[in-house]
Motif scaffolding. Structure first.
Motif, short mmCIF file in Angstrom:
data_model
loop_
_atom_site.label_atom_id
_atom_site.label_comp_id
_atom_site.label_asym_id
_atom_site.label_seq_id
_atom_site.Cartn_x
_atom_site.Cartn_y
_atom_site.Cartn_z
N LYS A 81 37.18 73.31 39.39
CA LYS A 81 36.76 72.88 38.05
C LYS A 81 35.24 72.94 37.95
CE LYS A 81 37.87 69.34 34.61
NZ LYS A 81 38.63 70.29 33.77
N ASP A 82 34.75 73.56 36.87
CA ASP A 82 33.30 73.71 36.63
C ASP A 82 32.61 74.53 37.72
OD1 ASP A 82 33.55 72.06 34.36
OD2 ASP A 82 33.36 70.28 35.61
N TRP A 83 33.36 75.42 38.37
CA TRP A 83 32.75 76.26 39.43
C TRP A 83 33.44 77.61 39.45
CZ3 TRP A 83 34.69 76.41 45.02
CH2 TRP A 83 33.90 77.28 45.79
N LYS A 84 32.65 78.65 39.36
CA LYS A 84 33.17 80.01 39.51
C LYS A 84 32.53 80.64 40.73
CE LYS A 84 34.93 81.48 35.07
NZ LYS A 84 35.03 82.62 34.12
N THR A 85 33.36 81.09 41.63
CA THR A 85 32.88 81.66 42.87
C THR A 85 32.43 83.11 42.70
OG1 THR A 85 33.61 82.38 45.06
CG2 THR A 85 35.29 82.18 43.39
N ASP A 86 31.61 83.57 43.64
CA ASP A 86 31.16 84.97 43.62
C ASP A 86 32.33 85.94 43.77
OD1 ASP A 86 28.58 84.16 43.33
OD2 ASP A 86 28.01 84.44 45.43
N LEU A 87 33.45 85.45 44.30
CA LEU A 87 34.62 86.32 44.45
C LEU A 87 35.15 86.80 43.11
CD1 LEU A 87 36.58 84.41 47.26
CD2 LEU A 87 35.24 86.50 47.49
N GLU A 88 34.75 86.16 42.03
CA GLU A 88 35.18 86.58 40.69
C GLU A 88 34.41 87.81 40.21
OE1 GLU A 88 37.60 85.54 38.90
OE2 GLU A 88 38.19 83.69 39.94
N HIS A 107 33.49 89.63 54.11
CA HIS A 107 33.58 88.54 55.07
C HIS A 107 32.64 87.40 54.69
CE1 HIS A 107 34.10 86.55 58.96
NE2 HIS A 107 32.79 86.47 59.06
N GLU A 108 31.40 87.72 54.40
CA GLU A 108 30.40 86.68 54.13
C GLU A 108 30.75 85.87 52.89
OE1 GLU A 108 29.74 89.86 54.78
OE2 GLU A 108 28.99 89.57 56.83
N VAL A 116 33.90 83.60 53.59
CA VAL A 116 33.58 82.46 54.45
C VAL A 116 32.76 81.43 53.67
CG1 VAL A 116 32.27 81.71 56.47
CG2 VAL A 116 33.74 83.73 56.62
N HIS A 117 31.80 81.89 52.88
CA HIS A 117 30.98 80.97 52.07
C HIS A 117 31.87 80.22 51.08
CE1 HIS A 117 28.39 79.93 48.56
NE2 HIS A 117 27.61 79.49 49.53
N PHE A 118 32.80 80.92 50.44
CA PHE A 118 33.71 80.28 49.50
C PHE A 118 34.52 79.18 50.20
CE2 PHE A 118 38.10 80.08 47.90
CZ PHE A 118 37.87 79.62 46.61
N GLN A 119 35.04 79.48 51.38
CA GLN A 119 35.85 78.50 52.10
C GLN A 119 35.04 77.28 52.51
OE1 GLN A 119 37.36 81.10 55.15
NE2 GLN A 119 39.20 81.63 53.99
N CYS A 120 33.78 77.49 52.90
CA CYS A 120 32.91 76.37 53.27
C CYS A 120 32.63 75.49 52.06
CB CYS A 120 31.61 76.89 53.88
SG CYS A 120 31.79 77.64 55.50
N LEU A 180 45.02 89.36 65.98
CA LEU A 180 44.75 89.17 64.56
C LEU A 180 43.72 88.06 64.34
CD1 LEU A 180 48.33 89.57 63.08
CD2 LEU A 180 46.36 91.04 62.62
N LEU A 181 43.79 87.00 65.14
CA LEU A 181 42.81 85.92 65.03
C LEU A 181 41.41 86.42 65.39
CD1 LEU A 181 44.79 82.91 66.50
CD2 LEU A 181 43.98 83.15 64.15
N ALA A 182 41.33 87.28 66.39
CA ALA A 182 40.03 87.86 66.76
C ALA A 182 39.50 88.73 65.63
CB ALA A 182 40.18 88.67 68.04
N LEU A 183 40.39 89.50 64.99
CA LEU A 183 39.98 90.31 63.85
C LEU A 183 39.52 89.42 62.70
CD1 LEU A 183 39.77 92.97 62.27
CD2 LEU A 183 42.22 92.78 61.78
N ARG A 184 40.22 88.32 62.49
CA ARG A 184 39.87 87.39 61.41
C ARG A 184 38.48 86.81 61.62
NH1 ARG A 184 42.62 84.12 57.66
NH2 ARG A 184 41.47 82.23 57.19
N GLU A 185 38.11 86.54 62.86
CA GLU A 185 36.78 86.00 63.14
C GLU A 185 35.69 86.98 62.73
OE1 GLU A 185 35.60 83.03 64.43
OE2 GLU A 185 37.63 82.37 63.92
N ARG A 186 35.96 88.28 62.89
CA ARG A 186 34.97 89.30 62.55
C ARG A 186 35.01 89.70 61.09
NH1 ARG A 186 37.50 91.52 66.96
NH2 ARG A 186 38.33 93.27 65.72
N ASP A 187 36.20 89.66 60.48
CA ASP A 187 36.37 90.19 59.13
C ASP A 187 37.51 89.45 58.46
OD1 ASP A 187 36.33 91.73 56.88
OD2 ASP A 187 37.19 93.52 57.80
#
Length: 316
Positions: free
Chosen positions: A129-136, A142-143, A146-150, A198-205
């Motif tokens: 609410k009241d926030w639009k992420t750069d993903l829009e 990756h960057e 990760v920023h969105f999740q943080c 897959l977890l190792a790939l997730r850490e990188r990308d």
């Protein structure tokens, strides 16, 4: 699993409740199905999918108008503004990665509301609410993901989980196929080995997993033309093509491949019984396997021996 002192209580706190919406229950399965449909739509941005039948896109849009689109509509309602598919995928990924007792260091217990993906999704969507992420406004990378999740963790008060323990000491398909072990151990060993990679790939990308469709866009799509070391983890290790079972011959022989096929069949039977779908399914298994009556009976006997249940394929 992560080691804990003997006197530490490990478990789930709070009442175990399901999540209901005006359109029906929001379940973990619906979150997965919604993500799958969005990822397929994502691929239409790539050159490959532009050559496919346009009716496929219309079919996917129709799917999202039904039950599998509940997360999209719910996110929009809770956020109070339009929420694009890329953001919904990131919300689903956030919801599906809670802190899990035993897998996360220093977390012996967790509240049900923070563990259960549907609750996490609703809480995360409210935090939009009241926030639009750069993903829009751009393709996910990756960057940005990760920023969105943080930021989402800070705004929602929920933590993003990660697997802190080592899942498997086996790191290659060859090891999983040829190391001596019982068939009931080999199947989860193969699954955990793939999960580790897959977890190792997730850490990188991270978005190669959270936004699977981006693997078919731009420079990422070249992995399918000129495979690098990660491309094998975007495909199943084993395949059924034209009714025949196929496996990577450079990693295992016929005996090992057969052992893994039996394990996969038994695992799928467990899944059918768990969900009460009726007769055991076999469309995902090689058709040639069921052309031999003796072979089917042998497979049924293995299933009975491993499960203790008198059930089998092609039985009325």
């Amino acid at each position: 699993m992560v080691e804990c002192p003997g006197d530490v209580r490990v478990g789930i706190d709070g009442p175990l409740k399901l999540m209901h919406t005006s359109e029906g229950p929001l379940t973990t399965r619906v979150l997965f199905e919604c993500a799958a449909a969005l990822d397929e739509l994502f691929q239409f941005e790539g050159a490959f999918m532009r050559k496919t039948d346009p009716a496929l896109r219309e079919l996917l849009l129709e799917v999202l108008n039904g039950e599998y689109g509940i997360p999209c509509r719910l996110a929009r309602a809770l956020a109070g503004h339009a929420v694009g598919g890329s953001t919904v995928l990131a919300l689903i990924d956030f919801a599906l990665n809670p802190v899990v007792p035993g897998l996360n260091s220093g977390e012996p217990s967790v509240d049900w509301n923070e563990l259960y993906p549907p609750y996490r999704f609703v809480t995360a969507a409210k935090a939009m609410k009241d926030w639009k992420t750069d993903l829009e406004f751009r393709y996910p990378n990756h960057e940005a993901t990760v920023h969105f999740q943080c930021m989402l963790a800070k705004r929602s008060g929920l933590r993003m989980g990660c697997v802190a323990s080592r899942l498997s000491d086996i790191s290659t398909v060859r090891e999983a196929a040829t190391t001596p072990m019982h068939v009931s151990v080999r199947t989860p060993t193969m699954s955990l080995m793939c999960a580790s990679r897959l977890l190792a790939l997730r850490e990188r990308d991270v978005c190669s997993i959270s936004h699977y469709g981006v693997n078919f866009l731009g420079e990422r799509a070249t992995r399918f033309i000129k495979p690098d070391r990660d491309v094998q983890w975007l495909f199943p290790v084993f395949q059924v093509s034209q009714g025949e079972y196929r496996w990577p011959a450079e990693h295992m022989g016929l005996d090992e491949a057969t052992d893994l096929l039996v394990g996969a069949a038994v695992a799928s039977a467990y899944d059918d019984v768990l969900h009460g779908v009726g007769p055991l399914g076999h469309d995902h298994l090689p058709r040639s396997l069921f052309d031999d009556v003796g072979g089917v009976e042998a497979l049924n006997q293995v299933l009975k021996d491993l499960t203790g249940l008198d059930m089998g394929w092609l039985r009325t």
